[in-house]
Design a protein around this motif. Structure first.
Motif, PDB file in Angstrom:
ATOM      1  N   GLU A 228      44.561  34.544  35.449  1.00  0.00           N
ATOM      2  CA  GLU A 228      45.365  34.323  36.650  1.00  0.00           C
ATOM      3  C   GLU A 228      46.415  35.412  36.821  1.00  0.00           C
ATOM      4  O   GLU A 228      46.668  35.873  37.946  1.00  0.00           O
ATOM      5  N   LEU A 229      47.023  35.825  35.719  1.00  0.00           N
ATOM      6  CA  LEU A 229      48.047  36.863  35.793  1.00  0.00           C
ATOM      7  C   LEU A 229      47.456  38.187  36.255  1.00  0.00           C
ATOM      8  O   LEU A 229      48.066  38.915  37.048  1.00  0.00           O
ATOM      9  N   SER A 230      46.290  38.511  35.759  1.00  0.00           N
ATOM     10  CA  SER A 230      45.639  39.755  36.173  1.00  0.00           C
ATOM     11  C   SER A 230      45.378  39.760  37.674  1.00  0.00           C
ATOM     12  O   SER A 230      45.620  40.761  38.360  1.00  0.00           O
ATOM     13  N   THR A 231      44.903  38.610  38.178  1.00  0.00           N
ATOM     14  CA  THR A 231      44.654  38.504  39.622  1.00  0.00           C
ATOM     15  C   THR A 231      45.955  38.633  40.411  1.00  0.00           C
ATOM     16  O   THR A 231      46.020  39.333  41.430  1.00  0.00           O
ATOM     17  N   GLU A 232      47.001  37.961  39.929  1.00  0.00           N
ATOM     18  CA  GLU A 232      48.284  37.997  40.631  1.00  0.00           C
ATOM     19  C   GLU A 232      48.890  39.394  40.618  1.00  0.00           C
ATOM     20  O   GLU A 232      49.466  39.851  41.611  1.00  0.00           O
ATOM     21  N   LEU A 233      48.766  40.099  39.489  1.00  0.00           N
ATOM     22  CA  LEU A 233      49.302  41.459  39.411  1.00  0.00           C
ATOM     23  C   LEU A 233      48.594  42.399  40.375  1.00  0.00           C
ATOM     24  O   LEU A 233      49.225  43.282  40.977  1.00  0.00           O
TER      25      LEU A 233
END
Length: 411
Positions: A228-233
């Protein structure tokens, strides 16, 4: 791993004890110094009360005897009694005579700490009128001797406590960490590889097995969060330029906003001090802007702000920066090759630019500028103070009739 954790824990323990020791020592010294300062001040106030009548009746011998009593009872390094006119009235022969620069006598006792000395300036009041001033300087050597002796005792106790705590910590930690070595190896592997898909094998259903299950659940959640963090970044990176623009630019005029202005002002002051050059801050307020909003509408006011900002930018140098602080307030930074004469020329040029008619909705807008100027480092070397001085100068220009400028401190 066990040795490493032991060293780290011992280091944390030692650091915590040292920090606690230093804080206790500082607090102890400040408290002791404050108490002695209060005692010295109380004694000086009492002495000032005793010598008040002697000042009134011009009896320096009696006053000298009173001063001698204080000198015998306290560890003084200087003592003097002055009249309200700044003349020495009485002192002690064996102590240096403290100098007192004649100035308005304070109405309350003043206390200052100078190294290992306390300096007191106490007014001698008679019926709410200052008849003189008592200057006392007291040494803190005895207090320091007591303080150092206390520190040595505390240090010895701290060493004993640390040795006992370290021995106990090592024994307990070795026993508690031995079953966790395997799990620690997996944790190190996950940390080094950033591979949250790894899982630990559950051998038994005891506390270690329960910890292993929770660790596996944590890895699973971390794997989900990482995705999720990778997508958000990636999404934030796409909006990065837009967010940066919104954070630093005024949406109406596209000028640097108040937040950006603070950074630019700080840089200008820093560069001015480092390069030993003069810089200037112009605080600009739009006169009669409320009248425009009330009578022509806020859309007309927005057009006026845009036009004013365009005209000012057309009249300044490429190294100068115009910022909008909000409402009808602007700030102009002149960072290079600044002199008071150049600043006045810039102010006159800006007033001339805005004096040309501004037409909005087929009506001439009755706006002018009031400009306040503060120079760095001449007026201040602090960003906040420089802004305050420029603001004060701007209000002087307004009180002088608006449509003008005022350099801070100039008549």
């Amino acid at each position: 791993m066990v040795r490493k954790l032991t060293r780290q824990n011992l280091t944390v323990l030692l650091s915590s004890m040292l920090i606690s020791f230093l804080l206790i020592a500082v607090m102890l010294w400040l408290t002791a110094r404050e108490r002695q300062g209060s005692a010295a001040e109380l004694a000086a106030v009492q002495l000032a009360s005793n010598v008040a009548a002697m000042l009134v009746f011009n009896d320096p011998e009696a006053a000298q005897r009173e001063l001698a009593v204080l000198g015998e009872n306290r560890e003084l390094s200087g003592l003097a009694l002055y009249t309200a006119q700044g003349e020495l009235f009485a002192g002690i022969a064996k102590l240096p005579t403290l100098q007192w620069q004649q100035q308005p006598i304070p109405t309350e006792p003043q206390r200052r700490y100078r190294g290992l000395e306390i300096e007191l300036v106490v007014p001698v009041m008679v019926r709410d009128k200052a008849e003189g001033v008592l200057v006392v300087r007291e040494r803190l050597h005895q207090l320091m001797h007591w303080f150092v002796r206390g520190l040595l005792i505390m240090s010895a106790l701290m060493v004993v406590i640390y040795l006992f705590a370290a021995r106990l910590l090592i024994k307990i930690q070795r026993k508690a960490l031995s079953p966790l070595v395997a799990l620690s190896a997996l944790a190190e592997k996950v940390a080094s590889e950033r591979n949250f898909s790894l899982r630990a094998a559950v051998v038994d259903n005891d506390e270690i097995g329960s910890l292993t299950k929770r660790f596996n659940e944590l890895l699973k959640r971390a794997e989900i969060w990482q995705t999720e963090l990778s997508t958000e970044l990636q999404q934030q990176a796409a909006r990065g330029d837009e967010l940066e623009h919104l954070a630093l630019k005024d949406s109406l005029t596209q000028l640097p906003n108040r937040h950006s202005f603070g950074q630019l002002l700080h840089k200008m002051v820093t560069d001015s001090l480092n390069n030993k050059t003069m810089s200037a801050l112009l605080f600009i307020d739009l006169d009669n802007f409320k009248f425009v909003n009330d009578n022509f509408g806020h859309d007309a006011g927005d057009e006026v702000l845009i036009e004013v900002s365009n005209r000012i930018q057309a009249a300044i140098r490429s190294d100068d920066t115009l910022c909008r602080l909000g409402g009808d307030e602007f700030a102009l930074l002149l960072p290079k090759q600044v002199t008071p004469q150049l600043t006045e020329q810039v102010c006159k040029r800006l007033l001339q630019q805005i004096s040309r008619p501004i037409w909005v909705k087929n009506a001439q807008m009755p706006v002018t500028l009031s400009i306040g100027v503060a120079l760095c480092p001449e007026h201040s070397i602090d960003s906040a103070t420089l802004l305050q001085l420029a603001d004060e100068a701007m209000y002087q220009a307004k009180r002088a009739g608006k449509n003008g400028y005022q350099i801070y401190g100039a008549d």
